[in-house]
Design a protein around this motif. Structure first.
Motif, short mmCIF file in Angstrom:
data_model
loop_
_atom_site.label_atom_id
_atom_site.label_comp_id
_atom_site.label_asym_id
_atom_site.label_seq_id
_atom_site.Cartn_x
_atom_site.Cartn_y
_atom_site.Cartn_z
N THR A 71 0.83 -1.21 0.00
CA THR A 71 0.00 0.00 0.00
C THR A 71 0.86 1.25 0.00
OG1 THR A 71 -1.67 -1.21 1.27
CG2 THR A 71 -1.89 1.18 1.17
N SER A 75 1.04 4.10 -2.94
CA SER A 75 0.80 5.50 -2.57
C SER A 75 1.95 6.40 -3.00
CB SER A 75 0.57 5.62 -1.06
OG SER A 75 -0.52 4.84 -0.65
N MET A 78 1.79 7.20 -6.61
CA MET A 78 0.84 8.27 -6.92
C MET A 78 1.42 9.64 -6.55
SD MET A 78 -1.99 7.11 -8.29
CE MET A 78 -0.87 6.09 -9.25
N VAL A 79 2.10 9.73 -5.42
CA VAL A 79 2.70 11.00 -4.98
C VAL A 79 3.76 11.47 -5.98
CG1 VAL A 79 4.13 12.10 -3.21
CG2 VAL A 79 2.22 10.65 -2.53
N PHE A 122 -6.77 5.01 -9.69
CA PHE A 122 -6.74 4.51 -8.32
C PHE A 122 -7.37 3.13 -8.23
CE2 PHE A 122 -9.08 3.95 -4.33
CZ PHE A 122 -8.02 3.92 -3.44
N LEU A 235 -5.13 10.80 -5.77
CA LEU A 235 -4.50 10.92 -4.45
C LEU A 235 -5.52 11.26 -3.37
CD1 LEU A 235 -1.61 10.74 -3.27
CD2 LEU A 235 -1.52 13.23 -3.40
N THR A 238 -6.63 8.05 -2.43
CA THR A 238 -5.55 7.19 -1.94
C THR A 238 -5.24 7.44 -0.47
OG1 THR A 238 -4.56 7.15 -4.15
CG2 THR A 238 -3.15 6.50 -2.32
N ILE A 239 -5.29 8.70 -0.04
CA ILE A 239 -4.91 9.05 1.34
C ILE A 239 -5.76 8.32 2.38
CG2 ILE A 239 -4.81 10.95 3.01
CD1 ILE A 239 -3.91 12.76 0.70
N THR A 241 -7.50 5.66 1.97
CA THR A 241 -7.29 4.23 1.78
C THR A 241 -6.02 3.78 2.46
OG1 THR A 241 -8.42 4.38 -0.35
CG2 THR A 241 -7.14 2.38 0.06
N CYS A 242 -4.98 4.64 2.40
CA CYS A 242 -3.71 4.33 3.08
C CYS A 242 -3.93 4.13 4.57
CB CYS A 242 -2.72 5.48 2.87
SG CYS A 242 -1.68 5.26 1.46
#
Length: 353
Positions: A71, A75, A78-79, A122, A235, A238-239, A241-242
């Motif tokens: 994960t 992430s 993506m960043v 995503f 993103l 994603t945040i 989800t992280c």
């Protein structure tokens, strides 16, 4: 032998018709398959393959040899695509024109398009991670070998593009060859199969939708623009989800300066893998892109054999040969179907004259 004025006029009209038809093909070159004859297209095809291999190596190294968290890896990718995409909007590095930073200059529906592609990006990453938790990589690649067939259907629905019979038939050895390449260590269960299949569909939809935007004649979308804004949109999802999926104890225990540098390097490789795919997409059709992606997967399977010493089997070798044969057959089928469409277009234009 003398030629009458009427015959001269007919010849001139026919030449104009052929020129008109060729002009339409050329104008639509961004949505046809003639782009692979372009040197820049071949360059970005090479870069796409190269950076995909680099990303594969770093993924394997981080997850298997450094015991990294999947994960966190996704992430960071993506960043880094967000950061590098922003930089490349100012400095394209030969990957298209400089993008406008003013939001007021964007067309209507710009935010909607970016959110749709960002959501699909995503979804593709998330479902890919879910699939890897249930089934082997080889099984996921086998499911993804059906991508060209899905792309033909999705292209027809979204773009309205028609694929010739010979091209459709040539996809069979391409897909079958990759399935043979990745047929080792197959492991099946329903959640893994479902996630792999949805990953495939999401990726195909993302590619076709991106092609639709890159081919838009009312606004010149750039590859860096798509990279930055879709990464920004993805993103946002994603945040949270992280926070839910990441193993924080594992992350804290395994993340040091070396791991951090590996994650950054992996993210940069992933950025150039995806942005070179966007640039390439501006030259070729979604179906050709999907076939090239299938060839890339066969290439990555053999790259993993060389880099990680994976076992080479008879099926892997046979599948690779079939994929290469299928790609050559696909190129020939494109020429045949293209000539048929051109001849039909000329006949229709001549009939109008």
């Amino acid at each position: 032998m003398a030629v009458s004025d009427d015959e001269n006029l007919q010849l001139i009209d026919k030449k104009k018709v052929v020129s008109s038809v060729d002009g339409k093909m050329s104008k639509a070159g961004r949505t046809t398959d003639s782009g692979l004859k372009n040197v820049r297209a071949l360059l970005f095809l090479f870069l796409w393959y190269f950076f995909s291999g680099c990303t594969l190596f770093m993924n394997k190294y981080i997850l298997s040899y450094r015991d990294g968290d999947a994960t966190l890896l996704g992430s960071m990718q993506m960043v880094l695509t967000l950061v590098c995409g922003y930089i490349q909007m100012w400095h394209p590095c030969g990957m298209g024109p400089k993008a406008s930073m003013s939001l007021s200059s964007k067309p209507a529906g710009f935010a909607k398009h970016m959110v749709i592609i960002g959501g699909m990006r995503f979804t593709t990453v998330l479902l890919g991670l879910v699939a890897l938790n249930f089934v082997a990589v080889s099984f996921t690649e086998t499911v993804k070998s059906s991508a060209p067939a899905f792309t033909v259907v999705i292209s027809r629905i979204i773009l309205g593009s028609k694929t010739g019979l010979y091209v459709k038939l040539s996809l069979i050895p391409v897909m079958g060859g990759l399935a043979l390449c990745s047929a080792n260590e197959l492991s099946y269960n329903l959640p893994g199969f479902t996630a792999a299949l949805l990953t495939n569909i999401s990726e195909c939809c993302q590619n076709v939708y991106s092609k639709m935007l890159l081919s838009d004649e009312t606004y010149n979308y750039t590859a860096a623009e798509l990279q930055f804004y879709t990464s920004l949109a993805s993103l946002v999802v994603t945040i949270p989800t992280c926070g839910l999926l990441m193993d924080w104890d594992k992350v804290m225990a395994t993340t040091d300066s070396t791991m951090f540098m590996c994650l950054v390097l992996n993210g940069i490789f992933f950025h150039y893998q995806t942005i070179s795919a966007y640039v390439l997409m501006d030259y070729i059709s979604p179906v050709t892109h999907s076939v090239a992606n299938t060839g890339k997967r066969a290439f990555l399977i053999w790259t993993s054999v060389i880099l990680f010493g994976n076992e080479v089997t008879f099926l892997s070798g046979l599948g690779t040969i079939i994929v290469i044969f299928g790609v050559l057959l696909y190129n020939k089928a494109l020429n045949v179907d293209g000539e048929k469409k051109r001849a039909l277009g000329v006949k229709l234009e001549v009939a109008k004259v």
